[in-house]
Scaffold this motif. Structure first.
Motif, PDB file in Angstrom:
ATOM      1  N   ASP A 231       0.864  -1.007  -0.018  1.00 42.00           N
ATOM      2  CA  ASP A 231      -0.178   0.032   0.002  1.00 42.00           C
ATOM      3  C   ASP A 231       0.915   1.223   0.154  1.00 42.00           C
ATOM      4  OD1 ASP A 231      -2.403  -1.404  -0.002  1.00 42.00           O
ATOM      5  OD2 ASP A 231      -2.587  -1.305   2.266  1.00 42.00           O
ATOM      6  N   ALA A 232       2.020   1.059   0.824  1.00 41.46           N
ATOM      7  CA  ALA A 232       2.747   2.432   0.842  1.00 41.46           C
ATOM      8  C   ALA A 232       3.591   2.631  -0.516  1.00 41.46           C
ATOM      9  CB  ALA A 232       4.007   2.023   1.892  1.00 41.46           C
ATOM     10  N   LEU A 233       3.865   1.738  -1.149  1.00 45.91           N
ATOM     11  CA  LEU A 233       4.481   1.900  -2.519  1.00 45.91           C
ATOM     12  C   LEU A 233       3.416   2.414  -3.645  1.00 45.91           C
ATOM     13  CD1 LEU A 233       6.529  -1.363  -2.889  1.00 45.91           C
ATOM     14  CD2 LEU A 233       7.396   0.853  -2.237  1.00 45.91           C
ATOM     15  N   ILE A 234       2.282   1.899  -3.581  1.00 45.29           N
ATOM     16  CA  ILE A 234       1.175   2.583  -4.501  1.00 45.29           C
ATOM     17  C   ILE A 234       0.738   4.010  -3.915  1.00 45.29           C
ATOM     18  CG2 ILE A 234      -1.379   2.069  -5.160  1.00 45.29           C
ATOM     19  CD1 ILE A 234      -0.962  -0.957  -4.528  1.00 45.29           C
ATOM     20  N   ASN A 235       0.792   4.280  -2.877  1.00 44.81           N
ATOM     21  CA  ASN A 235       0.347   5.593  -2.279  1.00 44.81           C
ATOM     22  C   ASN A 235       1.675   6.388  -2.722  1.00 44.81           C
ATOM     23  OD1 ASN A 235      -1.974   4.871  -1.210  1.00 44.81           O
ATOM     24  ND2 ASN A 235      -1.223   4.394   0.838  1.00 44.81           N
ATOM     25  N   LEU A 244      12.658  10.371  -2.145  1.00 43.65           N
ATOM     26  CA  LEU A 244      13.919   9.569  -2.730  1.00 43.65           C
ATOM     27  C   LEU A 244      14.032   8.476  -1.685  1.00 43.65           C
ATOM     28  CD1 LEU A 244      16.080   9.114  -4.433  1.00 43.65           C
ATOM     29  CD2 LEU A 244      17.443  10.975  -3.494  1.00 43.65           C
ATOM     30  N   HIS A 245      14.258   8.625  -0.508  1.00 40.81           N
ATOM     31  CA  HIS A 245      14.594   7.592   0.510  1.00 40.81           C
ATOM     32  C   HIS A 245      13.389   7.423   1.363  1.00 40.81           C
ATOM     33  CE1 HIS A 245      18.366  10.038  -0.249  1.00 40.81           C
ATOM     34  NE2 HIS A 245      18.935   8.982  -0.166  1.00 40.81           N
ATOM     35  N   LEU A 246      13.106   5.950   1.298  1.00 40.75           N
ATOM     36  CA  LEU A 246      11.773   5.720   1.960  1.00 40.75           C
ATOM     37  C   LEU A 246      12.019   4.265   2.856  1.00 40.75           C
ATOM     38  CD1 LEU A 246       8.747   6.086   2.336  1.00 40.75           C
ATOM     39  CD2 LEU A 246       8.477   4.429   0.324  1.00 40.75           C
TER      40      LEU A 246
END
Length: 279
Positions: A231-235, A244-246
């Protein structure tokens, strides 16, 4: 779907890649999913359709990578989001891992990722748009884990090339996100995704203890929810100015801060030596 995007995901037959592909398809997005086995993808996700194509791809074979990307362009006409997720873990000391074992980890985790970027960039550059997610690891930011040196070094390499990539493609309107996950409850610590040295050295007690802990205690008890990571990637893909840094996971957040504090302490403690080297 008006906001539908085309996603190209490596390592999509299991773990994060599989969850991400399924979520995207459920939302009406278009997905090109790759794995070493097309049959495995079909079994896990389903048959090819208007919104989905399963692709057998060997990361370390650039012709295979180019063929998969060409099939994606032929089917969907473009690639909007690239997720370099494929890779595997290697747990062994620098002394006991052979040259071949170490190079194989680099071939998949680093050079395989580069093969995908190299063959995807011409389309994103022509479109003057796109978003690339490179999945590193908290072990690609904080390497203080005995027995994980080679694996961490592959993920440090991913981090370094991703930061450079972001600077290279910014003028083309392409976003780049470097993802540092902590421990997530996937099959990453199972035999299919975590390899051990063929010739272990018993003297390395800390490393043997780490092997046992990862196999018998940590596996299946990781604190991270892979559904929430997907979900975090989709959002993040929807953000106008994405990270840039997640860092993903409380553990990743905490370990990153420990590294930052350690580096800051060394900078200040040895500042006189650092600044003493000029003319």
């Amino acid at each position: 779907m008006e906001n539908s995007k085309v996603w190209f995901i490596t390592g999509a037959s299991k773990g994060i890649g599989l969850l991400l592909a399924k979520k995207l398809l459920a939302q009406g997005q278009k997905v090109a999913a790759t794995s070493r086995s097309e049959a495995g993808l079909i079994k896990a996700i389903g048959n090819a359709s208007e919104n989905f194509i399963p692709l057998e791809m060997d990361l370390v074979d650039e012709k295979s990578v180019k063929n998969a990307i060409d099939k994606t362009i032929s089917h969907f006409k473009t690639i909007d989001v690239l997720v370099n997720n494929a890779g595997y873990g290697l747990l062994g000391t620098l002394e006991e891992l052979t040259d071949a074992e170490s190079r194989k980890n680099y071939d998949v985790n680093v050079f395989g990722l580069l093969n995908v970027i190299r063959n995807t960039m011409p389309f994103m550059r022509a479109n003057r748009s796109g978003h690339i997610f490179n999945i590193s690891s908290i072990g690609g930011y904080n390497g203080g884990f005995p027995g994980w040196g080679i694996y961490c070094s592959t993920k440090f390499a991913v981090a370094g090339l991703t930061e450079s990539l972001a600077a290279e493609v910014k003028s083309f309107g392409i976003n780049v996100t470097l993802v540092y996950p902590g421990y997530f409850r996937t099959d990453f610590l199972t035999d299919s995704s975590l390899q051990l040295p063929a010739n272990a050295i018993a003297d390395y007690k800390e490393v043997r203890d780490s092997e046992n802990a990862h196999k018998n205690n940590i596996d299946g008890n990781q604190p991270g929810d892979p559904e929430k990571l997907a979900d975090a990637l989709i959002n993040m893909s929807k953000e106008e100015n994405p990270a840039l840094h997640l860092f993903l996971g409380q553990d990743a957040y905490d370990m990153a801060n420990l590294k930052i504090e350690s580096v800051q302490a060394d900078l200040e403690k040895w500042k006189s030596v650092s600044v003493s080297t000029g003319f």
